[in-house]
Design a protein around this motif. Structure first.
Motif: not given
Length: 386
Positions: A19-22, A69-72, A357-359
């Motif tokens: 879901a995060a990648c999408a 990831s904590t910030q995101l 986000r990296i993807i």
């Protein structure tokens, strides 16, 4: 380039990582189709506690990923307020004796040098943070950056927040990775037909190794089983995520044998969640009285008031384990067009936004937020699968 009416990429796996990648790919303007043979959050995500942790991570690549990831997650909590039950409640790691506390202090000092906020708490002050904690503990370390979300809600709302740039196809099992004349990815095959796209993201969790094999490459993902006990709804007995110092060693262990270490946390709805166990037993979901007894006993030693509370249910899940305890993130040089976002073990929920986000930045030729070379999918030495 995608053909007319085809997406820019296919994400296999509708857990929180997929879901995060999408979500982040859609924010970069890409059209995404997410496939899952089950439901949204139907695998590891749905069996998770929703931990967003920096406290259990050694300085190094995974901690860097966790800090980003904590910030995101904080940013996502603003975009998706209350819907994902984000709670910045912090974590508390405790030691029963002075030797254990000294080890915690040393570990926290190294984490602090790497950017973690860690506050050593003497035994006499533990009750200020957790009034129901057992007396007599030597002390602990407080990690205010630790947080929690409801993982299934997080996955669902990330997919929804991506808008019409993301389409969802559930109950669609990928049976083949389609490739072109030069071995490049061209899409996937499912029982209902072929889907074409120039990129496929492997976010299949514990099944990530099997999906990699469909693409003709080796990725040694194995399932690592864990149980969680859930109590009846209670007044706020546990304010933070609280765990014993040996939990960190269990996370880093390579052992296939059963390991348990007390992890106790309250939830906004009232039930207390009790973990954590680890063992490699394949995909066996059989209830284990031994594991549940150990978890209950260790939890009561931390919080004696739990001894009179009822456990109303238990559930098992499988962490996607890779031998070096780091996820596989990014393009696979052995199969052009294939990207991996799996193998996060028990940290996938916490690491999902940075992974996504990296993807997305990789696909959009953007600037990566950190060095991803430690997460290379081909780092285990395996070439193309036979």
């Amino acid at each position: 380039m995608p053909t007319r009416n085809s997406p820019d990429l296919l994400v296999v796996g509708a857990g929180v990582v997929g879901a995060a990648c999408a979500y982040y790919a859609a924010r970069r303007g890409l059209q995404v189709t997410v496939l899952d043979r089950g439901s949204v959050a139907g695998g590891t995500t749905g069996a998770g506690e929703g931990n967003l942790l920096v406290s259990d991570k050694e300085p190094g690549p995974e901690l860097e990923l966790a800090l980003h990831s904590t910030q995101l997650w904080r940013e996502l909590a603003e975009v998706l307020p209350s819907r994902i039950e984000y709670e910045a409640k912090g974590g508390l790691v405790v030691a029963s004796d002075e030797k254990g506390l000294a080890a915690l202090r040393e570990f926290a000092a190294r984490q602090t040098a790497a950017g973690v906020t860690a506050e050593v708490v003497p035994g006499g002050r533990l009750g200020d943070l957790e009034p129901h904690l057992a007396p007599g503990l030597a002390g602990g370390v407080h990690y205010p950056q630790d947080a929690q979300v409801q993982p299934a809600l997080a996955a669902a709302h990330l997919l929804r927040a991506a808008g019409d740039r993301v389409s969802l196809r559930l109950g669609e099992e990928v049976t083949e990775i389609l490739t072109g004349a030069h071995g490049e990815v061209r899409g996937v095959r499912t029982p209902s037909g072929d889907l074409h796209a120039p990129y496929v993201v492997n976010a299949a969790g514990t099944w990530g190794g099997e999906l990699a094999r469909l693409a003709g490459v080796d990725l040694p993902v194995l399932p690592r089983r864990g149980f969680v006990l859930v109590t009846e709804p209670l007044p706020r007995l546990v304010r933070r995520k609280v765990y014993a110092a040996d939990y960190v060693a269990d996370v880093a262990s390579d052992s296939a044998a059963l390991q348990t270490s007390a992890v106790v946390e309250g939830t906004p709805a009232g039930p207390v969640l009790i973990g954590a166990s680890r063992e490699r037993v394949g995909y066996d979901r059989s209830p284990s009285v031994e594991v549940l007894r150990r978890l209950a006993g260790q939890a009561v030693r931390l919080f004696p008031a739990l001894a009179t509370m009822r456990a109303v249910r238990t559930y098992a899940g499988f962490r996607p384990y890779l031998p070096d305890h780091l996820p596989a993130i990014g393009p696979d040089p052995r199969r052009p067009g294939l990207l991996h976002a799996c193998g996060h073990e028990g940290a996938g929920i916490g690491l999902a936004p940075a992974t996504g986000r990296i993807i997305a930045e990789t696909l959009a030729d953007g600037e990566l937020p950190l060095d991803i070379s430690p997460f290379r999918p081909d780092r285990f030495g395996g070439g193309e699968a036979g």
